[in-house]
Write an enzyme that holds these catalytic residues in place. Structure first.
Site, PDB file in Angstrom:
ATOM      1  N   HIS A 210       0.045   6.656   4.700  1.00 31.34           N
ATOM      2  CA  HIS A 210       1.539   6.197   5.286  1.00 31.34           C
ATOM      3  C   HIS A 210       2.510   6.714   4.498  1.00 31.34           C
ATOM      4  CE1 HIS A 210       0.571   2.644   3.068  1.00 31.34           C
ATOM      5  NE2 HIS A 210       2.010   2.360   3.030  1.00 31.34           N
ATOM      6  N   ASP A 212       6.366   4.868   3.175  1.00 32.12           N
ATOM      7  CA  ASP A 212       7.249   3.611   3.201  1.00 32.12           C
ATOM      8  C   ASP A 212       8.454   3.949   4.075  1.00 32.12           C
ATOM      9  OD1 ASP A 212       5.202   2.062   2.192  1.00 32.12           O
ATOM     10  OD2 ASP A 212       5.958   1.969   0.026  1.00 32.12           O
ATOM     11  N   HIS A 267       0.824   7.777   0.501  1.00 31.49           N
ATOM     12  CA  HIS A 267       0.023   6.995  -0.077  1.00 31.49           C
ATOM     13  C   HIS A 267      -0.959   6.209   0.708  1.00 31.49           C
ATOM     14  CE1 HIS A 267       3.713   4.636   0.615  1.00 31.49           C
ATOM     15  NE2 HIS A 267       2.790   3.500   0.504  1.00 31.49           N
ATOM     16  N   ARG A 277      -9.232  -7.009  -4.802  1.00 30.52           N
ATOM     17  CA  ARG A 277      -7.619  -6.478  -5.376  1.00 30.52           C
ATOM     18  C   ARG A 277      -6.448  -7.065  -4.533  1.00 30.52           C
ATOM     19  NH1 ARG A 277      -4.638  -1.767  -3.821  1.00 30.52           N
ATOM     20  NH2 ARG A 277      -3.226  -1.292  -5.515  1.00 30.52           N
TER      21      ARG A 277
END
Ligand SMILES: O=C(O)CCC(=O)C(=O)O
Ligand SMILES: [Fe+2]
Length: 338
Positions: A210, A212, A267, A277
């Site tokens: 996607h 941002d 990204h 994570r």
């Protein structure tokens, strides 16, 4: 593609209870997975006298860079990381008490972009717009003060750094804050992401590809890597965790504002078998109702985009996802807003 899932898709899996990937979370590998990229995302020291041209080059070529010497106290970053782990370690039914509503901005749940993909992601998130007090009270009836203080302090620091970076980006284009007077009242969202240990990481997706929607995003990804950026539409380059650094993503609104000079970076986040994570993303943008359009001084070629508010743009993103920019492009989106 716009697949509207019912609101139960807002509810993340009970990841801990699974020893294999359910079909709902199994992704086919994409062709770009086989083109690892040799170059790496630039790291810019903000105290470097050359920082301004380096920022311009990074925004034009990559749409992403890492910053060091950014002035945000490391101790605060560590505290924020600690509170993030504390939140995601809560029992599932406790987290579900603060479930985000389908069109809401704050609370616990699956990635907002889940609706745009046929498969679900191996992640959970908690979003805050302003003070998290109301939700934090529900999560920890007696011990929420620390969480709130840390998150509020972190937002304050991010706001200062984001303003500094926007100024640097503008300066690199020969502009200054006078050109974006509306940014005296920015709007922001703080998003905590959690990617639990995954039994089959090569077939799972932490956060699907996607861009941002912000002007810029400041991301802290701890020492466990997983963030990747798409280069030239074909290769995924890892963004290696760099001690103390923050990742800066150019968002769609900055791409519009710069009249296409700066790339908004595609990204994604991948998961792994060993480490849980987390990442902490701060989305920074204009006040909801201010129309953003290419800055006049940059329109030596005609403005590429029609004016749009952040609120309107998020609406386009929800319905048209990665075609949202095309929709407001002057030289002819064929897609019609509905
Ligand atoms: O977890 C990451 O590294 C990426 C997070 C991200 O892209 C987002 O929250 O928009
Ligand atoms: Fe993102």
């Amino acid at each position: 593609m716009n697949i509207h899932l019912s609101s139960h898709h807002l509810i993340p899996l009970d990841f801990k209870s699974l020893v294999s990937l359910p079909n709902s979370h199994t992704w086919a590998p994409s062709s770009s997975d086989h083109h690892p990229f040799p170059d790496s995302v630039p790291v810019i020291d903000l105290s470097d006298p050359n920082a301004t041209p380096l920022v311009r080059r990074a925004c034009e070529k990559w749409g992403v860079f890492q910053v060091t010497n950014h002035g945000v106290p490391m101790n605060l970053i560590k505290q924020t990381q600690l509170q993030t782990h504390r939140l995601f370690a809560l029992p599932r039914d406790q987290k579900l008490r603060v479930l985000r509503s389908p069109d809401g901005f704050s609370g616990y749940g699956s990635a907002r972009i889940s609706d745009n993909f046929p498969k679900l992601m191996w992640s959970e998130g908690f979003s805050m717009m302003g003070s998290p007090l109301e939700h934090a009270r529900q999560l920890w009836p007696r011990h929420h003060a620390n969480f709130c203080n840390v998150m509020e302090e972190y937002q304050k620091e991010m706001k200062g750094l984001a303003a500094k970076l926007i100024e640097l980006m503008l300066r690199s284009l020969g502009l200054n804050n006078e050109d974006v007077k509306w940014l005296t009242h920015p709007q922001s969202l703080l998003q905590l992401n959690s990617y639990p240990v995954c039994p089959d990481p090569t077939r799972a997706m932490g956060l699907a590809p996607h861009t941002d929607s912000s002007l810029l995003t400041l991301l802290y990804q701890t020492t466990t890597g997983g963030l990747q950026v798409l280069v030239d539409g074909v290769s995924w380059a890892p963004v290696y965790p760099t001690a103390g650094a923050l990742v800066v993503n150019v968002g769609d609104l900055m791409h519009i504002l710069s009249n296409g000079c700066f790339k908004s970076v595609v990204h994604r986040a991948i998961v792994n078998k060993v480490h849980h994570r987390i990442s902490i993303a701060y989305f920074y943008g204009p006040p909801w109702d201010v129309k953003i359009s290419p800055l006049m001084k940059l329109t030596d070629h005609p403005p590429l985009y029609q004016p749009v508010t952040w609120k309107e743009y998020l609406g386009y993103k929800a319905t048209h996802f990665n075609k949202a920019l095309e929709l407001i492009r002057n030289d002819g989106g064929e897609i019609q807003a509905n």
